[in-house]
Scaffold this active site. Structure first.
Site, short mmCIF file in Angstrom:
data_model
loop_
_atom_site.label_atom_id
_atom_site.label_comp_id
_atom_site.label_asym_id
_atom_site.label_seq_id
_atom_site.Cartn_x
_atom_site.Cartn_y
_atom_site.Cartn_z
N ASP A 31 8.71 10.28 44.63
CA ASP A 31 8.48 9.55 43.38
C ASP A 31 9.73 9.58 42.50
O ASP A 31 10.06 8.59 41.83
CB ASP A 31 7.31 10.18 42.61
CG ASP A 31 5.97 9.93 43.30
OD1 ASP A 31 5.94 9.10 44.24
OD2 ASP A 31 4.98 10.56 42.91
N PHE A 34 12.17 7.06 43.78
CA PHE A 34 11.71 5.72 43.44
C PHE A 34 12.01 5.41 41.98
O PHE A 34 12.51 4.33 41.65
CB PHE A 34 10.20 5.61 43.71
CG PHE A 34 9.63 4.24 43.43
CD1 PHE A 34 9.55 3.29 44.43
CD2 PHE A 34 9.16 3.91 42.16
CE1 PHE A 34 9.03 2.02 44.18
CE2 PHE A 34 8.64 2.66 41.89
CZ PHE A 34 8.57 1.72 42.91
N ASP A 35 11.70 6.35 41.09
CA ASP A 35 11.95 6.14 39.66
C ASP A 35 13.43 5.94 39.39
O ASP A 35 13.81 5.14 38.53
CB ASP A 35 11.43 7.33 38.85
CG ASP A 35 9.91 7.40 38.84
OD1 ASP A 35 9.27 6.36 39.12
OD2 ASP A 35 9.37 8.48 38.56
N SER A 80 -20.22 -18.62 45.99
CA SER A 80 -20.80 -17.31 46.26
C SER A 80 -21.50 -17.35 47.61
O SER A 80 -21.81 -18.42 48.15
CB SER A 80 -21.80 -16.95 45.17
OG SER A 80 -22.79 -17.95 45.06
N GLU A 111 -17.12 -7.60 58.04
CA GLU A 111 -16.21 -7.02 57.06
C GLU A 111 -17.00 -6.22 56.02
O GLU A 111 -18.18 -6.47 55.81
CB GLU A 111 -15.43 -8.11 56.31
CG GLU A 111 -14.73 -9.10 57.19
CD GLU A 111 -14.22 -10.29 56.38
OE1 GLU A 111 -14.19 -10.20 55.13
OE2 GLU A 111 -13.86 -11.30 57.00
N LYS A 113 -18.02 -5.42 52.26
CA LYS A 113 -18.14 -6.19 51.01
C LYS A 113 -17.72 -5.29 49.85
O LYS A 113 -18.46 -4.40 49.44
CB LYS A 113 -19.57 -6.68 50.81
CG LYS A 113 -19.74 -7.59 49.60
CD LYS A 113 -21.17 -8.09 49.50
CE LYS A 113 -21.32 -9.08 48.35
NZ LYS A 113 -21.02 -8.47 47.04
N ASP A 115 -16.90 -4.11 46.12
CA ASP A 115 -17.60 -4.35 44.86
C ASP A 115 -16.59 -4.37 43.72
O ASP A 115 -16.39 -3.39 43.00
CB ASP A 115 -18.64 -3.24 44.63
CG ASP A 115 -19.62 -3.60 43.53
OD1 ASP A 115 -19.69 -4.78 43.16
OD2 ASP A 115 -20.31 -2.69 43.03
N TYR A 227 -9.52 -13.34 52.76
CA TYR A 227 -9.72 -14.73 53.21
C TYR A 227 -8.46 -15.53 52.94
O TYR A 227 -7.94 -15.53 51.83
CB TYR A 227 -10.92 -15.36 52.50
CG TYR A 227 -11.42 -16.64 53.14
CD1 TYR A 227 -11.70 -16.67 54.51
CD2 TYR A 227 -11.61 -17.80 52.41
CE1 TYR A 227 -12.15 -17.84 55.11
CE2 TYR A 227 -12.08 -18.97 53.00
CZ TYR A 227 -12.34 -18.98 54.36
OH TYR A 227 -12.79 -20.12 54.96
N LYS A 313 -26.57 -6.76 51.73
CA LYS A 313 -26.38 -5.76 50.67
C LYS A 313 -27.07 -4.45 51.05
O LYS A 313 -28.22 -4.45 51.49
CB LYS A 313 -26.95 -6.28 49.34
CG LYS A 313 -26.36 -7.61 48.87
CD LYS A 313 -24.93 -7.45 48.41
CE LYS A 313 -24.80 -6.76 47.07
NZ LYS A 313 -25.26 -7.59 45.95
N CYS A 407 -30.50 21.36 15.82
CA CYS A 407 -29.20 20.99 16.39
C CYS A 407 -28.62 22.16 17.17
O CYS A 407 -28.54 23.29 16.64
CB CYS A 407 -28.24 20.57 15.27
SG CYS A 407 -26.55 20.25 15.86
N CYS A 410 -25.19 23.29 15.05
CA CYS A 410 -25.18 23.87 13.69
C CYS A 410 -26.53 24.41 13.25
O CYS A 410 -26.62 25.06 12.20
CB CYS A 410 -24.68 22.82 12.69
SG CYS A 410 -25.86 21.47 12.42
N CYS A 425 -28.94 14.87 14.25
CA CYS A 425 -28.63 15.98 13.37
C CYS A 425 -28.16 15.39 12.05
O CYS A 425 -27.15 14.67 12.02
CB CYS A 425 -27.53 16.86 13.98
SG CYS A 425 -26.89 18.09 12.80
N CYS A 431 -21.50 19.80 10.74
CA CYS A 431 -21.71 19.96 12.19
C CYS A 431 -20.42 19.63 12.93
O CYS A 431 -19.91 18.49 12.85
CB CYS A 431 -22.84 19.04 12.65
SG CYS A 431 -23.32 19.25 14.37
#
Length: 668
Positions: A31, A34-35, A80, A111, A113, A115, A227, A313, A407, A410, A425, A431
């Site tokens: 890293d 890279f930086d 869809s 494949e 799916k 989310d 796709y 699903k 509470c 307190c 409360c 509190c």
């Protein structure tokens, strides 16, 4: 090597290292290295602005500048898929494909799916030129600048082995927030008492729609592509095209398989129904596609979805575990939330041991007992929730859960307001969680915007006794928070930010006070109606409810807040420190009642002002902003590319549309 050649070389190297790290997961440099290369490129680009490139690796950090999203029409509609939750429907789909192809042999590509948020990426000459959300399927938002910050999406394609990428093509996929990032983000939001994201999909969607690409860059989104579309694709096979795309630098799911029979489809479904729990990102099912593009064209589409694909699903995941205890958390407003502490159980890729119980009514609805075996579910919502109790397994000695009366912080006796499900409360001046929560609310971006402070810093200052209320912030000095002297610059930033907050407008000061039930919009209404803190402070409940949008409960809360002696002393201190306690002369001179009693919907992209500026103008002239069109809508402020659904509804209800120029003339 001259500096121009070095810039081009660094860009090639950094694109390659990005691909190895974020797509292949096979980094070849540290890293730090890279930086170092990135900083060298940034320095060279600053010296050579004539060589600017919108697809340079340096553009992935994003910008703090606000942006408006332009709507773009999709070249190919983003339809869809038909969904199913049972294997019988999968078998029926397979049979319908076989019938539609009249017995011609076919392969199915199975494949995962993912989310997330659907995205369409367009490349020309191997370079990313446009990224568009699904929108309504016909047109979506142009989010190119935000998408550039996602490291797994190539800005410039790597030189592949044959087949070569087409001169112009589109590739679609999902923008996702990995589990680890999602959990960290929700922990931060919980600490700040901000609403939690329900699931990674919502978090990814909200992030990608941010008006500042720097925010998107900080959220570490990921992307899987699934796709490929275009006129000159390498193959007739969908699976084969994606393998080619992988060689061009795209992140393609490794969980893909070509099959021929229904039995092989079910084997794939059953395998991933369990194995998906080990994935770094959220999935909610399986997508089945006829592999041949030629056969896809033969099968065609219904009005809403392709006949050559279907989504299976997964059922919501549920686990059974034991309720060990119930603890109670006190929030900024004093609301007390019960939390179920359970034996740890694996659920949807994470270990679950706590779940919110919402309120006392929720506990009673399940007749919860300590020691009960409860069913916990995530489903589409990542925040665990108890959905049932195995009453038959209840131990004989199990005791019912009794909601606390005092509470836990307190000791004050809890109260329940009319129309509220939560217990509160009432001790909001002593509190500790409420005191810290009020300070965190006060410094938040939409209130006083003291962005150099955060929840952890507030907690530290509170523990050290530097602050007990919001007014104490204005007494902080650099030497008090400089520690051993090594934090002088950050301490100066904190003190400067606190000082700058004295210029925050009056309506945000009202919101920052944290009066129960008074939100950001209500604070604006109150400020613009009463104009000064003194007038608001002396208003009666009857005078308050005369303000459109202020009801009896809120009015009672406001009156009660200003009657409290501690709050009055706090307010006097804030006044003495120089906070804005009235509308400015400029605000007063610009106010009018030209839109009094009118509700306005804003839609589209504008030339003269941003959407937020138009919202402010509407409120400034007495109007009310609303999000959706109804019979009560007075008019729509319509910019370019107005959403087609809103346009259709406005026409159907006969709601008039005003252009920017017509609106500005109306309020001038």
């Amino acid at each position: 090597m001259n500096e121009k050649d070095r810039i081009l070389q660094l860009r090639r190297e950094l694109h390659e290292h990005n691909h190895r790290y974020y797509v292949l997961n096979q980094p070849t440099i540290t890293d730090e290295e890279f930086d170092h290369l990135m900083h060298e490129l940034q320095d060279l680009e600053e010296r050579h602005p004539e060589l600017a490139d919108p697809n340079s690796p340096t553009q992935r950090v994003g910008s703090d500048l606000s942006q408006e999203f332009r709507q773009v029409e999709h070249r190919y509609p983003m339809l869809s898929l038909a969904n199913t939750y049972n294997e019988q429907d999968v078998s029926s789909w397979y049979d319908s494909v076989a019938h539609g192809l009249q017995g011609e042999p076919f392969e199915v590509c199975c494949e995962l799916k993912y989310d997330g948020l659907s995205i369409s990426l367009t490349y020309e000459d191997g370079r990313l030129v446009r990224a568009v959300t699904r929108g309504d399927g016909v047109r979506g938002d142009d989010v190119t600048e935000n998408v550039k910050t996602i490291r797994s999406i190539p800005l410039v394609l790597s030189e592949p082995q044959p087949p070569h990428w087409p001169q112009s093509f589109e590739i679609r996929g999902e923008i996702l927030m990995p589990w680890r990032v999602f959990e960290r983000l929700n922990q931060e939001r919980e600490a700040a008492e901000e609403p939690l994201f329900a699931n990674p999909r919502n978090a990814a969607s909200g992030t990608l729609k941010s008006q500042q690409s720097a925010v998107v860059a900080s959220r570490q989104l990921d992307a899987y592509l699934y796709y490929l579309l275009g006129d000159e694709l390498p193959s007739d096979g969908h699976y084969e095209n994606l393998q080619a795309a992988a060689s061009w630098g795209f992140k393609i799911s490794q969980g893909m398989r070509k099959v021929r029979t229904v039995g092989e489809i079910f084997d794939f479904i059953n395998y991933w129904d369990t194995e998906r729990k080990n994935l770094p990102v959220a999935t909610d099912g399986i997508v089945l596609k006829v592999n041949s593009l030629r056969q896809q064209r033969m099968l065609g589409f219904t009005a809403k979805s392709p006949r050559w694909a279907i989504a299976y699903k997964f059922k919501a995941e549920r686990a059974r575990t034991r309720l060990e205890s119930v603890s109670y958390q006190v929030g900024r407003t004093g609301a007390v939330t019960p939390v179920a502490n359970m034996e740890p159980v694996q659920l949807a890729g994470t270990t679950v041991k706590r779940a919110t119980l919402n309120n006392e009514d929720f506990i009673r609805s399940f007749d919860l007992h300590i020691g009960d075996y409860v069913y916990v579910e995530k489903g589409g919502e990542i925040i665990p929730k108890i959905v049932g109790v195995d009453v038959e397994a209840r131990p004989i000695v199990a005791q019912p859960v009794e909601f606390i009366k005092h509470c836990p912080e307190c000791g004050a006796r809890l109260v329940r307001y009319e129309g509220e499900a939560a217990w509160y409360c009432p001790n909001d001046t002593q509190c500790a969680p409420q005191l810290k929560g009020k300070i965190e609310h006060f410094i938040s971006r939409r209130a006083m915007n003291i962005d150099s402070l955060g929840p952890e810093t507030v907690d530290e200052y509170f523990r050290r006794g530097l602050i007990r209320d919001v007014a104490d912030l204005y007494l902080i000095e650099v030497q008090q928070i400089n520690g051993d002297g090594s934090r002088t610059r950050s301490a100066q930033r904190v003190v400067s930010a606190i000082e700058a907050s004295k210029q925050v407008p009056f309506e945000r000061v009202v919101f920052a006070l944290g009066i129960r039930f008074v939100g950001e919009q209500s604070a604006k209404l109150l400020a613009r109606h009463f104009k000064t803190m003194e007038a608001l402070q002396t208003a009666t409940a009857e005078e308050l409810v005369e303000v459109d949008g202020i009801g009896d409960v809120m009015a009672a809360s406001i009156v009660g807040w200003f009657r409290n002696e501690d709050n009055r002393r706090l307010l006097e201190r804030l006044k003495s420190y120089g906070l804005q306690m009235q509308l400015s002369e400029a605000q007063l001179s610009q106010q009018s009642d030209r839109l009094a009693g009118q509700t306005v919907v804003i839609s589209g992209v504008f030339q003269h002002h941003s959407r937020d500026e138009y919202k402010a103008l509407i409120e400034q002239h007495g109007g009310k902003n609303v999000g959706s069109i109804s019979k009560k809508t007075s008019f729509v402020l319509a910019g370019e590319n107005m959403g087609p659904a809103k346009l259709e509804k406005a026409q159907k209800l006969g709601v008039r549309l005003l252009t920017e120029d017509e609106f500005l003339e109306l309020i001038s």
